[in-house]
Design an enzyme around this catalytic site. Structure first.
Site, PDB file in Angstrom:
ATOM      1  N   HIS A  41       0.845  -1.205   0.000  1.00 50.94           N
ATOM      2  CA  HIS A  41       0.000   0.000   0.000  1.00 50.94           C
ATOM      3  C   HIS A  41       0.884   1.259   0.000  1.00 50.94           C
ATOM      4  CE1 HIS A  41      -3.067  -2.770   2.150  1.00 50.94           C
ATOM      5  NE2 HIS A  41      -3.485  -2.586   0.925  1.00 50.94           N
ATOM      6  N   LYS A  60     -16.477  -7.325   5.240  1.00 43.81           N
ATOM      7  CA  LYS A  60     -15.383  -8.043   5.899  1.00 43.81           C
ATOM      8  C   LYS A  60     -15.195  -7.538   7.322  1.00 43.81           C
ATOM      9  CE  LYS A  60     -12.590  -7.734   1.729  1.00 43.81           C
ATOM     10  NZ  LYS A  60     -11.339  -7.141   1.256  1.00 43.81           N
ATOM     11  N   ARG A 111      -2.083  -6.496  -8.554  1.00 45.78           N
ATOM     12  CA  ARG A 111      -1.019  -7.483  -8.359  1.00 45.78           C
ATOM     13  C   ARG A 111      -1.133  -8.545  -9.431  1.00 45.78           C
ATOM     14  NH1 ARG A 111      -2.899  -7.841  -2.331  1.00 45.78           N
ATOM     15  NH2 ARG A 111      -4.708  -7.307  -3.580  1.00 45.78           N
ATOM     16  N   SER A 136      -2.728  -7.832   2.756  1.00 46.91           N
ATOM     17  CA  SER A 136      -3.002  -7.717   4.193  1.00 46.91           C
ATOM     18  C   SER A 136      -3.287  -9.088   4.776  1.00 46.91           C
ATOM     19  CB  SER A 136      -4.205  -6.804   4.438  1.00 46.91           C
ATOM     20  OG  SER A 136      -3.953  -5.518   3.960  1.00 46.91           O
TER      21      SER A 136
HETATM   22  P1  ADP Z   1      -9.735  -3.888  -0.867  1.00 49.90           P
HETATM   23  O1  ADP Z   1     -10.440  -4.713   0.180  1.00 49.90           O
HETATM   24  O2  ADP Z   1     -10.481  -2.684  -1.310  1.00 49.90           O
HETATM   25  O3  ADP Z   1      -9.164  -4.686  -2.007  1.00 49.90           O
HETATM   26  P2  ADP Z   1      -7.041  -3.659   0.165  1.00 49.90           P
HETATM   27  O4  ADP Z   1      -6.647  -2.968   1.411  1.00 49.90           O
HETATM   28  O5  ADP Z   1      -6.810  -5.135   0.096  1.00 49.90           O
HETATM   29  O6  ADP Z   1      -8.534  -3.242  -0.060  1.00 49.90           O
HETATM   30  O7  ADP Z   1      -6.282  -2.994  -1.050  1.00 49.90           O
HETATM   31  C1  ADP Z   1      -6.447  -1.646  -1.386  1.00 49.90           C
HETATM   32  C2  ADP Z   1      -5.817  -1.384  -2.736  1.00 49.90           C
HETATM   33  O8  ADP Z   1      -4.413  -1.593  -2.661  1.00 49.90           O
HETATM   34  C3  ADP Z   1      -6.296  -2.306  -3.855  1.00 49.90           C
HETATM   35  O9  ADP Z   1      -6.337  -1.575  -5.060  1.00 49.90           O
HETATM   36  C4  ADP Z   1      -5.240  -3.369  -3.928  1.00 49.90           C
HETATM   37  O10 ADP Z   1      -5.173  -3.965  -5.201  1.00 49.90           O
HETATM   38  C5  ADP Z   1      -4.011  -2.533  -3.642  1.00 49.90           C
HETATM   39  N1  ADP Z   1      -2.927  -3.339  -3.113  1.00 49.90           N
HETATM   40  C6  ADP Z   1      -2.924  -4.122  -2.008  1.00 49.90           C
HETATM   41  N2  ADP Z   1      -1.742  -4.728  -1.841  1.00 49.90           N
HETATM   42  C7  ADP Z   1      -0.953  -4.330  -2.885  1.00 49.90           C
HETATM   43  C8  ADP Z   1       0.382  -4.637  -3.310  1.00 49.90           C
HETATM   44  N3  ADP Z   1       1.144  -5.494  -2.637  1.00 49.90           N
HETATM   45  N4  ADP Z   1       0.852  -4.035  -4.429  1.00 49.90           N
HETATM   46  C9  ADP Z   1       0.051  -3.189  -5.131  1.00 49.90           C
HETATM   47  N5  ADP Z   1      -1.219  -2.877  -4.796  1.00 49.90           N
HETATM   48  C10 ADP Z   1      -1.714  -3.439  -3.695  1.00 49.90           C
END
Ligand code: ADP
Length: 162
Positions: free
Chosen positions: A19, A43, A92, A130
């Site tokens: 992030h 969630k 990703r 996460s």
């Molecule tokens: P959501 O539940 O909305 O997917 P996340 O917190 O999992 O929320 O992710 C928020 C954003 O960050 C999403 O666009 C996700 O694809 C991106 N993201 C999460 N981890 C990574 C990573 N390792 N590299 C690039 N983008 C990421």
């Protein structure tokens, strides 16, 4: 309508180096970023929404170009209320694509002026999520390389609380 602001929405439960990488790279393109923590997600998170906001705020506190907020309801409504038009998302593996594609098209259909821009993950963050960080942390694995140290401390505290 401000072309220079992007909204970076997500669950961020918790915020990882993946992030943070998107935030840093996003700031190379946009003047301001609003990290928007979704508070109406189905969630059930490990961290409460306010704990997440608090942690992320600490992590970005030295950069006045970044704000951290929460939103509920429709993301596009929030984007418009912020007078922005860009949603920034990270991509990703191909497994992200299907869902992101659907979401971006839905958002654009609901609100034509809002565009979703995708940034490819950096190779060193490609496997980071996460949920995987929580899993490794819960099993006492070393998560130092995956999350900022503040997040690591908070995660260890959470797991210690049981
Ligand atoms: P959501 O539940 O909305 O997917 P996340 O917190 O999992 O929320 O992710 C928020 C954003 O960050 C999403 O666009 C996700 O694809 C991106 N993201 C999460 N981890 C990574 C990573 N390792 N590299 C690039 N983008 C990421």
């Amino acid at each position: 309508m401000n072309r220079h602001i992007a909204i970076y929405p997500g669950s961020f439960d918790p915020f990882t180096n993946g992030h943070l990488d998107i935030v840093h790279r996003g700031l190379e393109i946009f003047d301001r970023l609003i990290i928007a923590v979704a508070s109406n997600s189905d969630k059930k998170g490990l961290f409460s929404v306010s704990e997440r906001v608090e942690m992320i705020s600490q992590l970005v506190k030295d950069d006045p170009r970044v704000e951290v907020e929460t939103f509920d309801g429709l993301l596009v409504d929030y984007v418009v209320a912020k007078q922005a038009r860009v949603i920034l998302r990270g991509l990703r593996a191909v497994t992200d694509f299907e869902f992101e594609f659907q979401l971006a098209q839905m958002n654009h259909t609901v609100c034509e002026q809002v565009e979703t821009l995708f940034m490819m993950t950096s190779p060193e963050c490609a496997y980071l999520s996460s949920s995987i960080v929580k899993e490794v942390g819960r099993l006492n694995g070393d998560i130092s390389k995956f999350v900022p140290s503040l997040v690591k401390e908070q995660l260890l505290k959470k797991f210690a609380e049981g």
